[in-house]
Design a protein around this motif. Structure first.
Motif, mmCIF file in Angstrom:
data_model
loop_
_atom_site.group_PDB
_atom_site.id
_atom_site.type_symbol
_atom_site.label_atom_id
_atom_site.label_comp_id
_atom_site.label_asym_id
_atom_site.label_seq_id
_atom_site.Cartn_x
_atom_site.Cartn_y
_atom_site.Cartn_z
ATOM 1 N N GLU A 115 7.518 -4.015 5.075
ATOM 2 C CA GLU A 115 7.399 -4.586 3.305
ATOM 3 C C GLU A 115 6.473 -4.413 2.820
ATOM 4 N N ASN A 116 5.121 -4.233 2.900
ATOM 5 C CA ASN A 116 4.130 -3.583 3.437
ATOM 6 C C ASN A 116 3.477 -2.716 2.578
ATOM 7 N N PHE A 117 4.368 -1.383 2.734
ATOM 8 C CA PHE A 117 4.559 -0.015 2.195
ATOM 9 C C PHE A 117 5.091 0.590 1.286
ATOM 10 N N GLU A 118 5.121 1.311 -0.080
ATOM 11 C CA GLU A 118 6.276 1.951 -0.795
ATOM 12 C C GLU A 118 5.379 3.362 -0.709
ATOM 13 N N ASP A 119 6.433 3.794 -1.348
ATOM 14 C CA ASP A 119 6.035 5.582 -1.621
ATOM 15 C C ASP A 119 5.228 5.584 -2.764
ATOM 16 N N MET A 172 0.723 -0.855 0.504
ATOM 17 C CA MET A 172 0.429 -0.157 0.331
ATOM 18 C C MET A 172 0.673 1.524 0.139
ATOM 19 N N LYS A 173 0.761 2.140 -0.519
ATOM 20 C CA LYS A 173 0.937 3.683 -0.977
ATOM 21 C C LYS A 173 1.150 4.061 0.931
ATOM 22 N N ILE A 174 2.109 4.619 1.408
ATOM 23 C CA ILE A 174 2.230 5.103 2.553
ATOM 24 C C ILE A 174 1.451 6.169 2.589
ATOM 25 N N SER A 175 0.840 6.909 1.374
ATOM 26 C CA SER A 175 -0.044 8.696 1.462
ATOM 27 C C SER A 175 -1.039 7.655 1.470
ATOM 28 N N VAL A 176 -1.288 7.148 0.992
ATOM 29 C CA VAL A 176 -2.843 6.033 1.083
ATOM 30 C C VAL A 176 -3.517 5.682 2.828
ATOM 31 N N PHE A 177 -2.320 5.210 2.965
ATOM 32 C CA PHE A 177 -2.607 4.505 4.701
ATOM 33 C C PHE A 177 -2.693 5.725 5.315
ATOM 34 N N LEU A 178 -2.066 6.555 4.946
ATOM 35 C CA LEU A 178 -1.991 8.070 6.305
ATOM 36 C C LEU A 178 -3.567 8.527 5.549
ATOM 37 N N GLU A 179 -4.016 8.240 4.709
ATOM 38 C CA GLU A 179 -5.588 8.763 4.798
ATOM 39 C C GLU A 179 -6.262 8.366 5.653
ATOM 40 N N LYS A 180 -5.861 6.894 5.036
ATOM 41 C CA LYS A 180 -7.308 5.430 5.630
ATOM 42 C C LYS A 180 -6.857 5.949 7.297
ATOM 43 N N LEU A 181 -5.446 5.613 7.760
ATOM 44 C CA LEU A 181 -5.758 6.673 9.467
ATOM 45 C C LEU A 181 -5.970 7.321 10.018
ATOM 46 N N GLN A 182 -6.131 8.539 9.221
ATOM 47 C CA GLN A 182 -6.285 9.753 9.308
ATOM 48 C C GLN A 182 -8.204 9.745 9.339
ATOM 49 N N GLU A 183 -8.885 8.909 7.815
ATOM 50 C CA GLU A 183 -10.403 9.008 8.630
ATOM 51 C C GLU A 183 -10.582 8.375 9.477
ATOM 52 N N GLU A 184 -9.653 7.400 9.738
ATOM 53 C CA GLU A 184 -10.186 6.075 10.409
ATOM 54 C C GLU A 184 -10.640 6.359 12.492
ATOM 55 N N LEU A 185 -9.568 7.250 12.730
ATOM 56 C CA LEU A 185 -9.277 8.156 13.693
ATOM 57 C C LEU A 185 -10.202 9.370 13.840
ATOM 58 N N GLY A 186 -10.600 9.821 12.468
ATOM 59 C CA GLY A 186 -11.620 10.882 12.417
ATOM 60 C C GLY A 186 -10.750 12.047 12.687
ATOM 61 N N GLU A 187 -9.405 12.436 12.384
ATOM 62 C CA GLU A 187 -8.485 13.479 12.506
ATOM 63 C C GLU A 187 -9.376 14.210 11.384
ATOM 64 N N ASP A 188 -8.619 15.710 11.714
ATOM 65 C CA ASP A 188 -8.966 16.789 10.754
ATOM 66 C C ASP A 188 -8.193 16.699 9.929
ATOM 67 N N GLU A 189 -6.786 17.011 11.150
ATOM 68 C CA GLU A 189 -5.331 17.058 10.945
ATOM 69 C C GLU A 189 -4.850 16.181 10.249
ATOM 70 N N THR A 190 -3.632 16.578 9.465
ATOM 71 C CA THR A 190 -3.469 15.187 8.059
ATOM 72 C C THR A 190 -1.941 15.220 8.668
ATOM 73 N N LEU A 191 -2.044 13.561 8.634
ATOM 74 C CA LEU A 191 -0.925 12.654 9.739
ATOM 75 C C LEU A 191 -0.088 12.614 8.686
ATOM 76 N N THR A 192 1.144 12.172 9.417
ATOM 77 C CA THR A 192 2.630 12.250 8.634
ATOM 78 C C THR A 192 2.898 11.369 9.189
ATOM 79 N N ILE A 193 3.992 10.507 8.681
ATOM 80 C CA ILE A 193 4.645 9.281 9.454
ATOM 81 C C ILE A 193 5.683 10.178 10.859
ATOM 82 N N GLU A 194 5.055 10.774 11.043
ATOM 83 C CA GLU A 194 6.044 11.442 11.827
ATOM 84 C C GLU A 194 5.039 12.128 13.337
ATOM 85 N N THR A 195 4.196 11.773 12.621
ATOM 86 C CA THR A 195 2.889 12.085 13.952
ATOM 87 C C THR A 195 2.824 10.867 15.277
#
Length: 77
Positions: free
Chosen positions: A73-77, A1-24
């Motif tokens: 190994e499950n992530f790609e840029d 899965m693309k990292i950007s897609v994972f971040l979007e899904k995680l943000q949606e799952e958490l109900g966050e308004d703020e954009t998540l990064t891998i450093e969040t």
């Protein structure tokens, strides 16, 4: 899965308004609690076909830590 897609899904799952990064820092998010942890576990199961347990989260502080638990190994840029 693309990292950007994972971040979007995680943000949606958490109900966050703020954009998540891998450093969040997950622990600093208002929406990150025991209920949202179960949602994250379900997200991982559905998208990565990987079973993780709440005990796997004891050292998870950031999104990057979560990605390590899932397996890099499950992530790609």
């Amino acid at each position: 899965m693309k990292i950007s897609v994972f971040l979007e899904k995680l943000q949606e799952e958490l109900g966050e308004d703020e954009t998540l990064t891998i450093e969040t820092n997950l622990e600093q998010l208002e929406s990150y609690d025991s209920i949202s942890l179960l949602s994250v576990i379900a997200l991982v199961d559905e998208n990565f076909d990987k079973k993780i347990d709440t005990k796997d989260f004891k050292d998870v502080k950031t999104v990057s830590d979560l990605m390590d638990v899932i397996g890099r190994e499950n992530f790609e840029d």
